[in-house]
Design a protein around this motif. Structure first.
Motif, PDB file in Angstrom:
ATOM      1  N   PRO A   1       0.813  -1.225   0.000  1.00  0.00           N
ATOM      2  CA  PRO A   1       0.000   0.000   0.000  1.00  0.00           C
ATOM      3  C   PRO A   1       0.841   1.267   0.000  1.00  0.00           C
ATOM      4  O   PRO A   1       1.957   1.301   0.539  1.00  0.00           O
ATOM      5  N   ILE A   2       0.281   2.315  -0.603  1.00  0.00           N
ATOM      6  CA  ILE A   2       0.952   3.606  -0.741  1.00  0.00           C
ATOM      7  C   ILE A   2       0.023   4.699  -0.227  1.00  0.00           C
ATOM      8  O   ILE A   2      -1.147   4.776  -0.617  1.00  0.00           O
ATOM      9  N   VAL A   3       0.551   5.557   0.636  1.00  0.00           N
ATOM     10  CA  VAL A   3      -0.155   6.733   1.132  1.00  0.00           C
ATOM     11  C   VAL A   3       0.429   7.955   0.440  1.00  0.00           C
ATOM     12  O   VAL A   3       1.648   8.094   0.356  1.00  0.00           O
ATOM     13  N   SER A   4      -0.411   8.840  -0.089  1.00  0.00           N
ATOM     14  CA  SER A   4       0.112  10.105  -0.612  1.00  0.00           C
ATOM     15  C   SER A   4      -0.183  11.204   0.393  1.00  0.00           C
ATOM     16  O   SER A   4      -1.292  11.299   0.926  1.00  0.00           O
ATOM     17  N   ALA A   5       0.836  12.028   0.672  1.00  0.00           N
ATOM     18  CA  ALA A   5       0.692  13.200   1.537  1.00  0.00           C
ATOM     19  C   ALA A   5       0.742  14.418   0.626  1.00  0.00           C
ATOM     20  O   ALA A   5       1.812  14.890   0.234  1.00  0.00           O
ATOM     21  N   ILE A   6      -0.429  14.927   0.250  1.00  0.00           N
ATOM     22  CA  ILE A   6      -0.547  15.962  -0.779  1.00  0.00           C
ATOM     23  C   ILE A   6      -0.377  17.315  -0.080  1.00  0.00           C
ATOM     24  O   ILE A   6      -1.318  17.906   0.436  1.00  0.00           O
ATOM     25  N   ASN A   7       0.845  17.805  -0.088  1.00  0.00           N
ATOM     26  CA  ASN A   7       1.219  18.967   0.715  1.00  0.00           C
ATOM     27  C   ASN A   7       0.994  20.302   0.014  1.00  0.00           C
ATOM     28  O   ASN A   7       1.093  21.358   0.642  1.00  0.00           O
ATOM     29  N   GLY A   8       0.682  20.293  -1.277  1.00  0.00           N
ATOM     30  CA  GLY A   8       0.491  21.536  -2.013  1.00  0.00           C
ATOM     31  C   GLY A   8      -0.120  21.230  -3.362  1.00  0.00           C
ATOM     32  O   GLY A   8      -0.865  20.252  -3.512  1.00  0.00           O
TER      33      GLY A   8
ATOM     34  N   ASP B   1      -3.120   4.506  -2.638  1.00  0.00           N
ATOM     35  CA  ASP B   1      -4.218   3.787  -1.984  1.00  0.00           C
ATOM     36  C   ASP B   1      -4.949   4.640  -0.958  1.00  0.00           C
ATOM     37  O   ASP B   1      -6.169   4.529  -0.817  1.00  0.00           O
ATOM     38  N   VAL B   2      -4.199   5.484  -0.247  1.00  0.00           N
ATOM     39  CA  VAL B   2      -4.816   6.365   0.751  1.00  0.00           C
ATOM     40  C   VAL B   2      -4.296   7.789   0.523  1.00  0.00           C
ATOM     41  O   VAL B   2      -3.260   8.169   1.049  1.00  0.00           O
ATOM     42  N   PRO B   3      -5.009   8.590  -0.276  1.00  0.00           N
ATOM     43  CA  PRO B   3      -4.585   9.974  -0.477  1.00  0.00           C
ATOM     44  C   PRO B   3      -4.994  10.840   0.719  1.00  0.00           C
ATOM     45  O   PRO B   3      -6.163  10.860   1.101  1.00  0.00           O
ATOM     46  N   ILE B   4      -4.018  11.540   1.291  1.00  0.00           N
ATOM     47  CA  ILE B   4      -4.276  12.458   2.398  1.00  0.00           C
ATOM     48  C   ILE B   4      -3.795  13.835   1.966  1.00  0.00           C
ATOM     49  O   ILE B   4      -2.644  13.995   1.544  1.00  0.00           O
ATOM     50  N   ALA B   5      -4.645  14.833   2.053  1.00  0.00           N
ATOM     51  CA  ALA B   5      -4.319  16.169   1.550  1.00  0.00           C
ATOM     52  C   ALA B   5      -4.263  17.179   2.684  1.00  0.00           C
ATOM     53  O   ALA B   5      -5.028  17.098   3.650  1.00  0.00           O
TER      54      ALA B   5
END
Length: 271
Positions: A108-115, A129-133
């Motif tokens: 699994p891959i989490v994205s930390a969408i910082n901008g 798999d788990v986008p977090i913005a």
């Protein structure tokens, strides 16, 4: 970091929690735009992580104030010296590889969408798999703004995430969505305050890493069949996007962007 990661020169790698690796796209002066070398490293790294017995979950984020602004402007197909057919085939393989590598990654891959997350950068963010913005992140597809069809990932996953009506509204108009609005529209799993994003992404990744790895990976594999069965839609959207890069509308949009003026699109559509 072990020698298995020595090949990755354009990505910063660290291990913020047991079983977790964090990948940071490191091109902050260009909003982490993807040049060919960085693109290829992002495609390649998932298979390396899949074969690393010390890693159970990944996080991907961007250095500085942006997540990823998509393809570098000087690498756009409209600037190529290749003939159209050769360029379309080359970019089709490249665009497909980014999307398919994310879908087929076992862990699994989490994205930390910082901008800002735009174009191919948004594909990278949303296909995790788990986008977090961050609540203040700026999210928009960007394709029709530059005179090309919405390809990459949009036709593949947006209707599944937020429904057809919302997909058409945002892909047609290219209105910018904040991370908070993206959570409301179901494009991302979570939206958090900017100063809490990094910690929340690590917290989620660490929790996933602590759970039964085979059960997690089988669950991911099965859920991603929703995307695999839609791959003909993705292939068509990507092919039409890359073809339209060589049309008059894309050339006018790119010229207007460079000249800092409004684009003018006459009604002479061939479709």
């Amino acid at each position: 970091m072990s020698d298995r990661y020595a090949q990755f020169k354009h990505l910063l790698l660290d291990r913020p929690a047991p079983g977790v690796i964090r990948i940071t796209i490191n091109n902050p002066t260009q909003m982490n735009a993807l040049n060919p070398a960085t693109h290829d490293e992002i495609v390649a790294i998932w298979a390396v992580i899949d074969n690393d017995p010390e890693i159970r979950c990944s996080i991907i984020t961007g250095a500085g104030k942006a997540f990823c602004a998509g393809g570098a402007v000087d690498e756009m197909p409209t600037t190529t010296q290749l003939d159209v057919s050769t360029q379309v085939m080359k970019d089709f393989r490249s665009g497909s590889s980014l999307v398919k590598s994310l879908i087929d990654a076992r862990k699994p891959i989490v994205s930390a969408i910082n901008g800002a997350a735009v174009g191919a950068g948004l594909a990278l963010a949303l296909l995790c798999d788990v986008p977090i913005a961050s609540k203040t992140a700026k999210i928009f597809d960007g394709h029709t703004r530059i005179g090309v069809a919405a390809g990459d990932h949009a036709a593949l996953i947006w209707p599944l995430l937020c429904g057809m009506a919302k997909s058409k509204f945002y892909l047609f108009t290219n209105e910018v969505m904040t991370g908070e609005e993206a959570e409301r529209n179901n494009l991302v799993a979570l939206a958090v305050d900017p100063d809490k994003l990094a910690d929340r992404a690590v917290e989620v990744a660490a929790k996933i890493a602590s759970l039964a790895p085979t059960a997690i990976r089988i669950t991911k594999y099965t859920l991603n069949h929703w995307l695999r069965q839609a791959m003909p839609i993705f292939d068509l959207s990507l092919a039409l996007e890359l073809t339209s890069f060589h049309g008059a509308e894309a050339k006018e949009a790119m010229a207007a962007m460079m000249e800092k003026r409004a684009a003018s699109f006459p009604e002479d559509s061939s479709f």
